[in-house]
Scaffold this motif. Structure first.
Motif, short mmCIF file in Angstrom:
data_model
loop_
_atom_site.label_atom_id
_atom_site.label_comp_id
_atom_site.label_asym_id
_atom_site.label_seq_id
_atom_site.Cartn_x
_atom_site.Cartn_y
_atom_site.Cartn_z
N GLY A 124 60.24 52.77 30.62
CA GLY A 124 58.82 52.44 30.44
C GLY A 124 58.00 53.73 30.38
N GLY A 125 58.67 54.81 30.00
CA GLY A 125 58.05 56.15 30.00
C GLY A 125 57.01 56.37 28.93
N THR A 126 56.74 55.33 28.10
CA THR A 126 55.67 55.44 27.11
C THR A 126 54.44 54.62 27.53
OG1 THR A 126 56.57 53.53 25.91
CG2 THR A 126 57.32 55.71 25.20
N LEU A 137 51.40 53.01 30.42
CA LEU A 137 50.25 53.59 31.14
C LEU A 137 50.73 54.52 32.27
CD1 LEU A 137 47.19 53.69 31.92
CD2 LEU A 137 47.61 51.67 33.33
N ILE A 138 51.54 54.00 33.17
CA ILE A 138 52.02 54.82 34.29
C ILE A 138 53.13 55.76 33.81
CG2 ILE A 138 53.11 54.78 36.58
CD1 ILE A 138 50.23 53.62 36.49
N ALA A 154 61.98 56.64 28.36
CA ALA A 154 62.85 55.67 27.70
C ALA A 154 62.09 54.36 27.52
CB ALA A 154 64.11 55.44 28.54
N THR A 191 66.05 47.83 27.77
CA THR A 191 66.74 47.38 28.99
C THR A 191 67.10 45.89 28.93
OG1 THR A 191 64.55 47.12 29.96
CG2 THR A 191 65.76 49.10 30.56
N PRO A 217 56.45 42.39 28.19
CA PRO A 217 55.41 42.18 27.17
C PRO A 217 54.73 40.82 27.33
CG PRO A 217 57.56 42.71 26.16
CD PRO A 217 57.79 42.53 27.63
N PHE A 261 62.55 38.81 31.94
CA PHE A 261 62.44 40.25 31.70
C PHE A 261 62.91 41.05 32.92
CE2 PHE A 261 60.37 44.35 32.03
CZ PHE A 261 60.62 44.91 30.78
N SER A 299 56.54 48.50 42.16
CA SER A 299 56.19 47.10 42.40
C SER A 299 54.74 47.04 42.89
CB SER A 299 57.19 46.49 43.39
OG SER A 299 57.03 45.09 43.43
N VAL A 300 54.36 45.95 43.48
CA VAL A 300 52.95 45.72 43.80
C VAL A 300 52.79 45.39 45.28
CG1 VAL A 300 50.87 44.46 43.10
CG2 VAL A 300 52.78 44.66 41.49
N ALA A 355 52.50 49.63 44.74
CA ALA A 355 51.15 50.17 44.53
C ALA A 355 50.13 49.04 44.55
CB ALA A 355 51.07 50.90 43.19
N THR A 356 48.88 49.38 44.88
CA THR A 356 47.80 48.39 44.73
C THR A 356 47.40 48.33 43.25
OG1 THR A 356 46.16 50.09 45.22
CG2 THR A 356 46.94 48.77 47.08
N PHE A 394 45.65 48.80 39.67
CA PHE A 394 45.13 50.01 39.02
C PHE A 394 43.67 49.76 38.60
CE2 PHE A 394 49.58 49.94 36.85
CZ PHE A 394 50.20 50.14 38.06
N PHE A 413 43.31 48.21 35.35
CA PHE A 413 43.67 46.79 35.21
C PHE A 413 42.49 45.86 35.50
CE2 PHE A 413 45.70 43.08 37.56
CZ PHE A 413 46.13 42.41 36.42
N1 NAP Z 1 48.62 46.43 36.76
C1 NAP Z 1 48.57 46.74 38.05
O1 NAP Z 1 47.48 46.80 38.63
C2 NAP Z 1 49.85 47.06 38.79
C3 NAP Z 1 49.78 47.34 40.16
C4 NAP Z 1 50.94 47.74 40.83
C5 NAP Z 1 52.16 47.83 40.13
N2 NAP Z 1 52.20 47.50 38.79
C6 NAP Z 1 53.50 47.64 38.10
O2 NAP Z 1 53.44 48.81 37.29
C7 NAP Z 1 54.47 48.74 36.31
C8 NAP Z 1 54.02 49.45 35.04
O3 NAP Z 1 52.84 48.91 34.54
P1 NAP Z 1 52.07 49.57 33.29
O4 NAP Z 1 50.69 48.96 33.29
O5 NAP Z 1 52.21 51.06 33.29
O6 NAP Z 1 52.88 48.96 32.07
P2 NAP Z 1 52.63 49.18 30.48
O7 NAP Z 1 51.54 50.18 30.21
O8 NAP Z 1 52.49 47.80 29.89
O9 NAP Z 1 54.00 49.83 29.98
C9 NAP Z 1 55.18 49.08 29.97
C10 NAP Z 1 56.31 49.97 29.50
O10 NAP Z 1 57.51 49.19 29.53
C11 NAP Z 1 58.18 49.41 28.29
N3 NAP Z 1 59.06 48.29 27.96
C12 NAP Z 1 58.71 47.04 27.57
N4 NAP Z 1 59.82 46.33 27.26
C13 NAP Z 1 60.88 47.16 27.47
C14 NAP Z 1 62.29 47.01 27.31
N5 NAP Z 1 62.83 45.86 26.87
N6 NAP Z 1 63.08 48.08 27.57
C15 NAP Z 1 62.54 49.26 28.01
N7 NAP Z 1 61.22 49.44 28.18
C16 NAP Z 1 60.41 48.41 27.91
C17 NAP Z 1 57.04 49.57 27.29
O11 NAP Z 1 57.52 50.14 26.08
P3 NAP Z 1 56.79 49.77 24.66
O12 NAP Z 1 55.38 50.19 24.81
O13 NAP Z 1 57.58 50.52 23.66
O14 NAP Z 1 56.92 48.28 24.54
C18 NAP Z 1 56.13 50.51 28.06
O15 NAP Z 1 56.61 51.83 28.00
C19 NAP Z 1 54.83 47.25 36.19
O16 NAP Z 1 56.14 47.05 36.64
C20 NAP Z 1 53.83 46.54 37.12
O17 NAP Z 1 54.42 45.44 37.79
C21 NAP Z 1 51.07 47.14 38.13
#
Ligand code: NAP
Length: 255
Positions: A7-9, A11-12, A30, A38, A61, A71, A95-96, A130-131, A133, A136
């Motif tokens: 998920g290296g592309t 937000l986090i 990756a 994955t 997604p 997923f 995680s959250v 994490a709490t 964002f 979000f």
């Molecule tokens: N939102 C919140 O407030 C909050 C709070 C605490 C924890 N979190 C956790 O933080 C984590 C990251 O959140 P984020 O907002 O940074 O997510 P994000 O911006 O939606 O990024 C998701 C990443 O996952 C990748 N991905 C999607 N499908 C994949 C697959 N099949 N194989 C490999 N990579 C895949 C995406 O790649 P593509 O862009 O190429 O699809 C993208 O790099 C989540 O697990 C979430 O539960 C969120």
């Protein structure tokens, strides 16, 4: 150390890759558009070759109940299986805070399943909870609509900047596995409805935010402290006002 950021592309993930490099380690982003999926296992054996640590900051997604559960179960199972085969010594996942208290929500049942697979695997691990964002807050409004108004419970929460999330995860990723949880949160507490109202106002989004004690959070009924981290949480430095100023400056310079 070679550290693979799943998920290296995102937000986090994109911030995390830079932070890991600042710690002096090799960080490999990756994601499907770098040839690593994955869900299917595509590219996993290759990218994990020689890696000592995997950090999973991917997200589904789709947040529909069955899709998000599939997923996190399938991708975590694949990551742990390929990781064990490649000799990975530390599996880190984001995680959250409060995940275990939110099982009425389909999204959080998926995060509970992800955490369980990691705890049961043979790979030493660290789960960073994490709490919410700051980034979000608008998304939270979007998933909390009743008619044309945003309904949110006026409970406490302690959100944080994505940049501070990435710093917290990077510190854990470059250290020894804790084989347990580490919590991270923001420096200030707010009421959920209050901060979403302020965020929408800053975006000139006209939607009204209603403080509704019966409203659910991501489908789950929540109490005053469900979303609040414990006393041992490591806190980020970025306040909401500073984050707003920084993001406004960022948007202006991009324009
Ligand atoms: N939102 C919140 O407030 C909050 C709070 C605490 C924890 N979190 C956790 O933080 C984590 C990251 O959140 P984020 O907002 O940074 O997510 P994000 O911006 O939606 O990024 C998701 C990443 O996952 C990748 N991905 C999607 N499908 C994949 C697959 N099949 N194989 C490999 N990579 C895949 C995406 O790649 P593509 O862009 O190429 O699809 C993208 O790099 C989540 O697990 C979430 O539960 C969120």
């Amino acid at each position: 150390m070679k550290i693979v950021v799943i998920g290296g592309t995102g937000l986090i993930g994109s911030k995390l890759v830079n932070k890991v490099r600042e710690h002096g380690h090799e960080a490999i982003p990756a994601a499907p558009n770098t040839g690593v999926n994955t869900l299917t296992g595509e590219g996993l054996a290759e990218v994990l070759k020689g890696a000592s640590t995997v950090v999973d900051v991917s997200n589904s997604p789709s947040w529909e109940d069955a899709a998000v559960l599939n997923f996190f179960e399938t991708s975590t199972h694949n990551l742990l299986t390929y990781g064990a085969a490649a000799g990975v010594r530390h599996h880190v996942a984001l995680s959250v805070v409060g995940t275990d208290r939110l099982s009425e929500s389909g999204y959080f049942r998926a995060k509970i399943a992800q955490e369980k697979l990691i705890k049961e695997s043979s790979i030493p691990y660290s789960i960073v909870r994490a709490t919410q964002f700051f980034e979000f807050l608008k998304g939270l409004a979007d998933i909390s609509m009743v008619g044309d108004k945003v309904h949110l419970p006026p409970v406490l929460f302690q959100p944080m900047a994505a940049d501070d999330v990435a710093s917290g995860v990077a510190s854990v990723a470059v250290a020894q596995p804790v084989n347990g949880m580490a919590e991270i949160g923001g420096p200030e507490q707010f009421r959920v409805d209050e901060l979403v109202r302020r965020r929408l106002a800053s975006l000139k989004d006209p939607r009204e935010v209603i403080a509704d004690s019966n409203a659910r959070y991501s489908g789950a009924k929540i109490a005053e402290k469900t979303l609040v981290p414990g006393n041992n949480a490591r806190l980020g430095h970025t306040t909401f006002e500073n984050w707003l100023t920084q993001s406004a400056a960022h948007i202006a310079s991009a324009a």
